[in-house]
Design an enzyme around this catalytic site. Structure first.
Site, short mmCIF file in Angstrom:
data_model
loop_
_atom_site.label_atom_id
_atom_site.label_comp_id
_atom_site.label_asym_id
_atom_site.label_seq_id
_atom_site.Cartn_x
_atom_site.Cartn_y
_atom_site.Cartn_z
N THR A 2 1.29 0.26 1.66
CA THR A 2 1.75 1.60 1.16
C THR A 2 2.42 1.34 -0.17
OG1 THR A 2 1.49 2.47 3.33
CG2 THR A 2 2.98 3.55 1.68
N SER A 3 3.46 0.28 -0.30
CA SER A 3 4.26 -0.07 -1.29
C SER A 3 3.55 -0.26 -2.54
CB SER A 3 4.90 -1.35 -0.97
OG SER A 3 5.20 -1.53 0.19
N HIS B 130 10.29 5.83 3.78
CA HIS B 130 10.41 4.17 3.81
C HIS B 130 11.23 3.54 2.94
CE1 HIS B 130 8.99 0.21 4.60
NE2 HIS B 130 8.34 0.65 5.85
N THR C 86 8.82 6.24 9.25
CA THR C 86 8.71 4.96 10.28
C THR C 86 9.88 5.25 11.06
OG1 THR C 86 8.01 3.85 8.24
CG2 THR C 86 8.95 2.63 10.08
N TYR D 222 -13.80 -11.46 -21.40
CA TYR D 222 -14.67 -11.95 -20.28
C TYR D 222 -15.20 -10.84 -19.15
CZ TYR D 222 -10.08 -12.82 -19.03
OH TYR D 222 -8.48 -12.75 -18.85
N VAL E 71 -5.96 -7.64 -10.74
CA VAL E 71 -7.17 -7.77 -11.26
C VAL E 71 -8.28 -8.16 -9.90
CG1 VAL E 71 -8.72 -8.71 -12.94
CG2 VAL E 71 -6.27 -8.46 -13.74
N GLY E 72 -8.01 -9.45 -9.41
CA GLY E 72 -8.57 -9.88 -8.32
C GLY E 72 -8.55 -9.05 -7.29
#
Lengths: 516, 516
Positions: free
Chosen positions: A179-180, A218, A277, A363, A384-385
């Site tokens: 969630t952060s 939270h 929470t 790329y 990105v990954g």
């Protein structure tokens, strides 16, 4: 053979290991993969079968693991069995067992065979789906799983991905870690939109932007605001109280936003929570959206835990008004049987995210992206990954089906109701706030000679003594300045008998304390 | 039975499924977990055994998966076999196979039996290790795995975790999802430290902070800067050129930083890269640290890919000077056989991270945290919740040992050298920049009547035609304004024969193109 340079009690020096150290190194040899993973699977099944007998909170001292395991990596390879032996001997005894049916702390991290299988396949395929082209099936599966979940939640179609229509200026979804991260990316999108709107040169207008949330929101929201560069002085934590069951009062929100405008600030973002929470409070989504609309502020709904309940029609009203907000996030890793990490973020206009987060290094350029017909999910997240997270969520919904998932939610709620009834029937205790979902906030109540301060101390002691037994683990919170115990039902292996045992343990521990 | 409301071709309506839909719902029943996961394991082993025959880049159209699978979640549960059948029939054919030995694009996402097993166990234990108390073994295993890796890399002891000494004011490590997150949290820490140093009230000084990196730095750095609120106008992308093999020139850095100081800006952060994504360039870490020190700027080293090579003594010199930087991140999910996601961040003073990112909500307070003897890893990352990522990294090092891990790196480098030799032996091609690790940047060279523009077009066409065959997948980049092909060796199942076949394919495809 094992390491010669360390005092490893598990060192193995037979010929087969020596031979292995001279053979070609094939860490993904299909038959080795098969053998190792079957062993890991048997370990897991046995772990679940025996987990009830393990102390849910371990009795270990800080630094224990460093003292048990080798201080340095071994020089030479070791049979997988030796590694697993150390996992069994040293790791398991130091775990807080979130999967234990005696776990009642925080929120449960629910899980399932289908969810784990999906995560396992994702780990093995190990695809890095930054662009559609880099992983078409992973991208499309994520979109599909998000659309399925949106249907379960009856989210408006405006939140749906429009990958295949060429119309990227509308809704979009993405699976993030937590969630952060959902808060951070939407805060950044809202920040940049507000800067553009207010004609700021660069970030010169940033010190004037203000954000809003109830004081029950939270803590990670306030952290995400700081990460995104909002001025700590402009992060408004709006007081709540029992008169609204600790939900955000739209009138107070309106007053705070107007006061900021009067002071020359720019209201930018409001975070509403469905199921806090601390106490599972629900902020009134629709009323908050109406207030925020007066100031063109972004509204995000954090439904990390309780969002999953909204797949049941009887809970869906907690999301009423969601069609008027800008974004909503729900974490199936909390209550929808999908292992960590899996937070689903839906936004009404995905362009706002990509305006702030799109990157296009050479790329990663490709024809599919250029065609505009695909979604590149990297543009909706911090990095990105990205792992292939859509698979596990889809496998959970595909395998169990809507009816079973609803049954799962209802069963937890029923157990929580039962616990609530047990608490109410004992005059020494009270239920502190109305129970909305599957968590009960309760405490030993102040009465007679026991002051509120005494009660705080008694509740702290009760929690400490309970957790020490290893037979239950629960956490506390503070509501209205008083210590309150949180009893969160729903660990996946939990049955009614575990809830009843926990209550017996609570009663007995209280009896013992009262006798002292 | 399967869904009655959707046209599901795989619907199964036998009695056992109908019965399952009426039995108690036990999604973590240990024997069901065992059965499902064993099936998933066999699927994975078979996948690896056959992967060479699959086209590495799939031939699917955008939206293909939505057309193959059900548009809505089923109402009723389905046997796990049906779910797996759809994974086989619809997901696998749409995957870009990162695990294929014919994958040469981007950087390889290396993997191993031990790594997958560790990730699987983490998914099953499903612990949420925000604090030490919430998962002692997970926290300590992460610290231990990071210490082991630091030893392999010969990192200075100042980067090591000091969990157990009560001295939290020194080094620290944490495992994050991706490099982007490592950049973001260190940028935020550096930002806040610079604001404090310059006496800024709140974030009023933010528009004056400046950050620096070579123009070859990963695009995610520039994105992370924007996320953290840095002014886009103050993000310096310093030009590089062939005279420094596309590494950052410390003299240019000094000039840029001094110019900013002269203009009233505050140099805050420098990102150095060891092994750029585009061409594997190496920025001179020590010289950059020396320049940055003149301005009290934070230096981060992004060694996402090439950091793993530095476990071999012959590559370690690329990290020379690391003892003078503030932080370094390395991603074992790239080149150290640990599946996604696993980025190791080391900082010289963990206090800077926790100053910016510590949260302490009531429900997370506990005696262990209060004692100051433990590390709560939530304070070093974006979010609060976190997977048990340390296990897989530790299991990789524990099982394979240092010698095999070094052999793995060297074997990839040897294959890349071989490929480089093949390219150099063909007069039509050239190697564009010196090869530092296991990636070769090459191209069809302009010569005779072929202009540079013609060569660009020929290289684009070569890549397109190669990738279309399904027998190899590689990506391109732009170096010095010219199209260059990246040949990244190292997919875990790759052997010399795959590299040779790829070269044959490249030659033959070029021959065909030249004949047209």
């Amino acid at each position: 053979m094992g390491s010669l340079t360390t005092a490893d009690p598990a060192v193995v020096s037979d010929f087969s290991v020596a031979a292995a150290n001279h053979a070609a190194f094939e860490p993904l040899n299909p038959e080795d993969v098969r053998a190792c993973l079957h062993k890991a699977v048997d370990f897991i099944s046995d772990y679940y079968a025996n987990i009830e007998s393990l102390p849910v909170l371990p009795d270990v001292e800080p630094g224990y693991l460093q003292r048990e395991l080798m201080a340095s990596p071994p020089s030479y390879s070791t049979p997988f069995d030796v590694t697993m032996k150390e996992v069994r001997a040293s790791v398991v005894p130091g775990m807080t067992h979130w999967a234990s049916p005696n776990f009642f702390a925080f929120f449960p991290a629910t899980n399932s065979a289908a969810g784990i299988a999906g995560d396992l396949i994702a780990s093995a395929m190990n695809t890095v789906g930054f662009t559609w082209q880099a992983a078409p099936a992973a991208t499309e599966m994520e979109v599909l799983a998000l659309d399925w979940l949106a249907q379960l939640l009856c989210l408006p179609a405006t939140f749906m991905n429009h990958t295949n229509t060429g119309d990227r200026g509308t809704g979009g979804g993405v699976i993030l870690g937590t969630t952060s991260e959902a808060m951070l990316v939407t805060l950044v999108a809202a920040r940049d939109a507000a800067l553009r709107r207010s004609g700021s040169i660069g970030v010169s207008g940033l010190p004037r932007l203000a954000v809003y949330a109830a004081d029950q929101t939270h803590s990670t929201f306030f952290k995400a605001c700081r990460l995104a560069g909002f001025d700590p002085a402009n992060i408004r934590s709006i007081p709540t109280g029992p008169e609204n069951d600790y939900g955000l009062d739209p009138a107070k929100l309106l007053k705070a936003m107007q006061a900021d405008v009067d002071a020359g600030l720019v209201p930018t973002y409001v975070c509403a929570t469905v199921g806090t929470t601390s106490s599972n409070a629900v902020d009134p989504v629709g009323a908050i959206a109406d207030v925020a609309a007066l100031f063109c502020a972004w509204v995000h709904v954090d439904a990390a835990y309780a969002g999953s309940a909204c797949i049941c029609p009887e809970f869906r009203h907690h999301l009423d008004g969601v069609e008027r907000v800008d974004s909503i996030s729900i974490s199936p890793h909390k209550w929808l049987l999908t292992c960590l990490d899996c937070t689903c973020l839906y936004v009404r206009d995905a362009r706002h995210l990509s305006d702030s987060m799109e990157t296009s290094p050479e790329y990663l350029k490709n024809d599919a992206t250029d065609s505009g017909e695909v979604t590149d999910l990297k543009d909706m997240q911090v990095g990105v990954g990205r792992r292939f997270r859509g698979l596990k969520l889809w496998m959970v919904m595909r395998t169990y089906g809507t009816a079973k998932l609803q049954e799962h939610i209802r069963s937890d709620v029923t157990m929580a109701k039962m616990f609530e009834g047990l608490v109410r029937a004992d005059h020494r205790f009270e239920v502190v706030v109305p129970r909305n979902f599957a968590m009960v906030c309760f405490k030993i109540k102040a009465s007679g000679t026991m002051t509120e301060e005494d009660a705080d101390e008694a509740n702290r002691m009760l929690m400490k003594n309970l957790n020490k037994t290893g037979k239950a683990y629960l956490a506390h919170t503070v509501i209205g300045d008083r210590i309150v115990l949180r009893f969160a039902v729903g660990s996946t292996l939990q049955e009614e008998r575990h809830v009843r045992s926990a209550w017996e343990l609570i009663k007995n521990t209280t009896n013992e304390m009262m006798m002292d």
